[in-house]
Design a protein around this motif. Sequence first.
Motif, mmCIF file in Angstrom:
data_model
loop_
_atom_site.group_PDB
_atom_site.id
_atom_site.type_symbol
_atom_site.label_atom_id
_atom_site.label_comp_id
_atom_site.label_asym_id
_atom_site.label_seq_id
_atom_site.Cartn_x
_atom_site.Cartn_y
_atom_site.Cartn_z
ATOM 1 N N GLN A 55 0.815 -1.207 0.000
ATOM 2 C CA GLN A 55 0.000 0.000 0.000
ATOM 3 C C GLN A 55 0.852 1.262 0.000
ATOM 4 N N SER A 91 -6.087 -11.546 -2.630
ATOM 5 C CA SER A 91 -5.248 -10.483 -2.090
ATOM 6 C C SER A 91 -4.781 -9.546 -3.207
ATOM 7 N N MET A 95 -7.413 -6.677 -2.794
ATOM 8 C CA MET A 95 -6.709 -5.706 -1.940
ATOM 9 C C MET A 95 -5.799 -4.818 -2.773
ATOM 10 N N VAL A 98 -7.966 -2.191 -3.962
ATOM 11 C CA VAL A 98 -8.315 -1.301 -2.846
ATOM 12 C C VAL A 98 -7.159 -0.334 -2.563
ATOM 13 N N GLU A 102 -7.538 3.673 -2.868
ATOM 14 C CA GLU A 102 -7.257 4.555 -1.741
ATOM 15 C C GLU A 102 -6.183 5.573 -2.088
ATOM 16 N N ARG A 105 -7.820 8.092 -4.261
ATOM 17 C CA ARG A 105 -8.738 8.916 -3.450
ATOM 18 C C ARG A 105 -7.959 9.929 -2.607
ATOM 19 N N ILE A 138 -15.381 -9.438 -7.134
ATOM 20 C CA ILE A 138 -15.233 -8.578 -5.955
ATOM 21 C C ILE A 138 -14.433 -7.323 -6.305
ATOM 22 N N GLN A 141 -16.898 -5.023 -7.457
ATOM 23 C CA GLN A 141 -17.754 -4.551 -6.370
ATOM 24 C C GLN A 141 -17.081 -3.458 -5.554
ATOM 25 N N VAL A 142 -15.811 -3.660 -5.185
ATOM 26 C CA VAL A 142 -15.144 -2.644 -4.379
ATOM 27 C C VAL A 142 -14.940 -1.367 -5.202
ATOM 28 N N LYS A 144 -16.796 -0.289 -7.662
ATOM 29 C CA LYS A 144 -18.103 0.367 -7.780
ATOM 30 C C LYS A 144 -18.473 1.058 -6.479
ATOM 31 N N ALA A 145 -18.131 0.421 -5.361
ATOM 32 C CA ALA A 145 -18.431 1.020 -4.057
ATOM 33 C C ALA A 145 -17.658 2.330 -3.898
ATOM 34 N N TRP A 146 -16.365 2.331 -4.258
ATOM 35 C CA TRP A 146 -15.569 3.568 -4.150
ATOM 36 C C TRP A 146 -16.143 4.634 -5.083
ATOM 37 N N HIS A 148 -19.107 5.016 -6.034
ATOM 38 C CA HIS A 148 -20.390 5.498 -5.518
ATOM 39 C C HIS A 148 -20.224 6.226 -4.175
ATOM 40 N N LEU A 149 -19.546 5.585 -3.220
ATOM 41 C CA LEU A 149 -19.477 6.126 -1.852
ATOM 42 C C LEU A 149 -18.581 7.360 -1.787
ATOM 43 N N TYR A 150 -17.493 7.351 -2.590
ATOM 44 C CA TYR A 150 -16.547 8.474 -2.542
ATOM 45 C C TYR A 150 -16.630 9.346 -3.803
ATOM 46 N N TRP B 83 -15.534 4.646 6.972
ATOM 47 C CA TRP B 83 -15.490 5.711 5.949
ATOM 48 C C TRP B 83 -14.087 6.297 5.827
ATOM 49 N N MET B 95 -9.876 -10.077 3.982
ATOM 50 C CA MET B 95 -8.649 -10.884 3.914
ATOM 51 C C MET B 95 -8.461 -11.683 5.202
ATOM 52 N N PRO B 128 -23.480 -0.752 -1.625
ATOM 53 C CA PRO B 128 -23.386 -0.746 -0.161
ATOM 54 C C PRO B 128 -23.633 0.651 0.415
ATOM 55 N N LEU B 134 -20.055 -3.019 3.000
ATOM 56 C CA LEU B 134 -19.405 -3.680 1.854
ATOM 57 C C LEU B 134 -18.514 -4.821 2.325
#
Lengths: 306, 306
Positions: A55, A91, A95, A98, A102, A105, A138, A141-142, A144-146, A148-150, B83, B95, B128, B134
């Motif tokens: 990360q 992973s 991840m 993700v 991040e 973002r 997945i 999904q993650v 799409k979530a970012w 939408h949510l962010y 969040w 994970m 989500p 999520l």
Amino acid sequence: MDRNKKVLITGANGFTGRHACQFFADCGYDVTGMVRSLPSKRSDVKLIYGDLGCQQRIEEVIKEIKPELILHLAGLNNVGESWVVPDECISTNVMGTVHLLEAVRNSCPEAKMIVVGSMLQEQPEEIPANPYSLSKTIQFQVSKAWEHLYEMNILFVKPTNLIGPGPANGICSILAQKIVQMESGKQSGTISLDSLDASRDFLDVRDAVKAFAILAELGQKGHVYELGTGVKRPLREVIEELRQLSVIEFEVNEQKPQKRTMTHVSGYSTLQDLNNLGWEPSISLQTSLRDILEYHRRRKGENMDE
Amino acid sequence: MDRNKKVLITGANGFTGRHACQFFADCGYDVTGMVRSLPSKRSDVKLIYGDLGCQQRIEEVIKEIKPELILHLAGLNNVGESWVVPDECISTNVMGTVHLLEAVRNSCPEAKMIVVGSMLQEQPEEIPANPYSLSKTIQFQVSKAWEHLYEMNILFVKPTNLIGPGPANGICSILAQKIVQMESGKQSGTISLDSLDASRDFLDVRDAVKAFAILAELGQKGHVYELGTGVKRPLREVIEELRQLSVIEFEVNEQKPQKRTMTHVSGYSTLQDLNNLGWEPSISLQTSLRDILEYHRRRKGENMDE
């Protein structure tokens, strides 16, 4: 097209990544390719080291490049291996994505990001066919979530089976390698296949990267673009093309399909959307297969020189 | 019930985990609680160190304990924090679960595993409400995939809002803490709430762990068991109960609900299944709230002694 636009392409050493780097660079973009290990032999694009598992390093890369567009191609894509090390597959593909989401973002939230999935992935509510397919489902999904949510500027592509010259691990590449091996021994042989009637939509990777470039400019936030020719061809047809392109004779031994190697492909529903943006496939299956054979013949020659 | 059955409970230091450890031990199971840090003060169960983020350590724990049952409660469950650090939330809840699934698959594939999700999680195809939700949705997806693809003996529970004495971070616990704070200052005060009409299904954690114990014996592989009272109560009712149980007066300041703090709860569809196995809730909301207040009064007293 803003010809100085800074583009970061992940998985730049992969089969699709190499073609994408070259095409985006040819279009005039300022391309940086992110790779897990820095090779010594490439001069087509700038490369930067970045392992999606780390990360901190991904944060550094995004801060350093500040890309305006990220084409996210990196990931594990070997279905067979995913059965053995499903944790690594999840992973890396989940991840890893993700970490990238991040980093974007945090450091360049305005950037446009194209997440490349696979037509092999299921709808989220379906039971996955294998761990690879789960990981790609997945991954979407993650992302799409970012999105939408962010409220990030992320869009999605689901390419079908990509084929073409390069280090691919798909069926066409495997068949071509076997044929080139027979050719180099100048002797006939037998190719074993699960089923000659299994049919897939094969798209040349060079057509696919053109679609990515169109989406880089015209793709809509939140949209899922399916990417394929729309026509499924049985392996029988691939075999016949290869037979005509090869200088040797070979037999085909057809085995019964095994449950685990069967791939579930959802039907297309948004295939038209890319055509509406002006994209259409231009490379025939014959041309793709010829170029794949040529690639492996060249590689065989290079390896024999070493 | 096999009274020597070896049970591993993850998240043993958590709110639900503490109650589960105690109840399963009282039932005669051979309980080991897995915790991220070893406290000095507990004597109710054996504890073992294991951080879900460390795959190697999880493998060691499973090899050492060789549990016949795993009750998987560990995870991050703070919606607000999710969040801010969604990556940590996905990493721990997804994970972490993958590491556990792989350790069980590798070292005790016959073990029964109960994965505890949340009624707050969505169906996988839904957008989500927050990163926590999520993470719980995906936790179920990966566990279901392992159950299906590797034929493991995994079943699923989706509990509603669990309340009761202990270190919870839910609304009832927060309200009780505020009231106890006012009580200790022997003065009235104001409690701010988003909406008095927001209603939730509150279930006492001690009823919930009884359901886990029933599922440990009777739960069916692959099944998702919803766990709740089936009755939603408005916060207004919780406030009125607390008012009667408290020794001080307080005002309530109702604010408009904010989009981000609203929680989406899917309707029940399998709630009856646990009743059919002989489970029913036995602790009233009043009793739960009284015990929560008592817990925080004791803690306040202990803290003031220090």
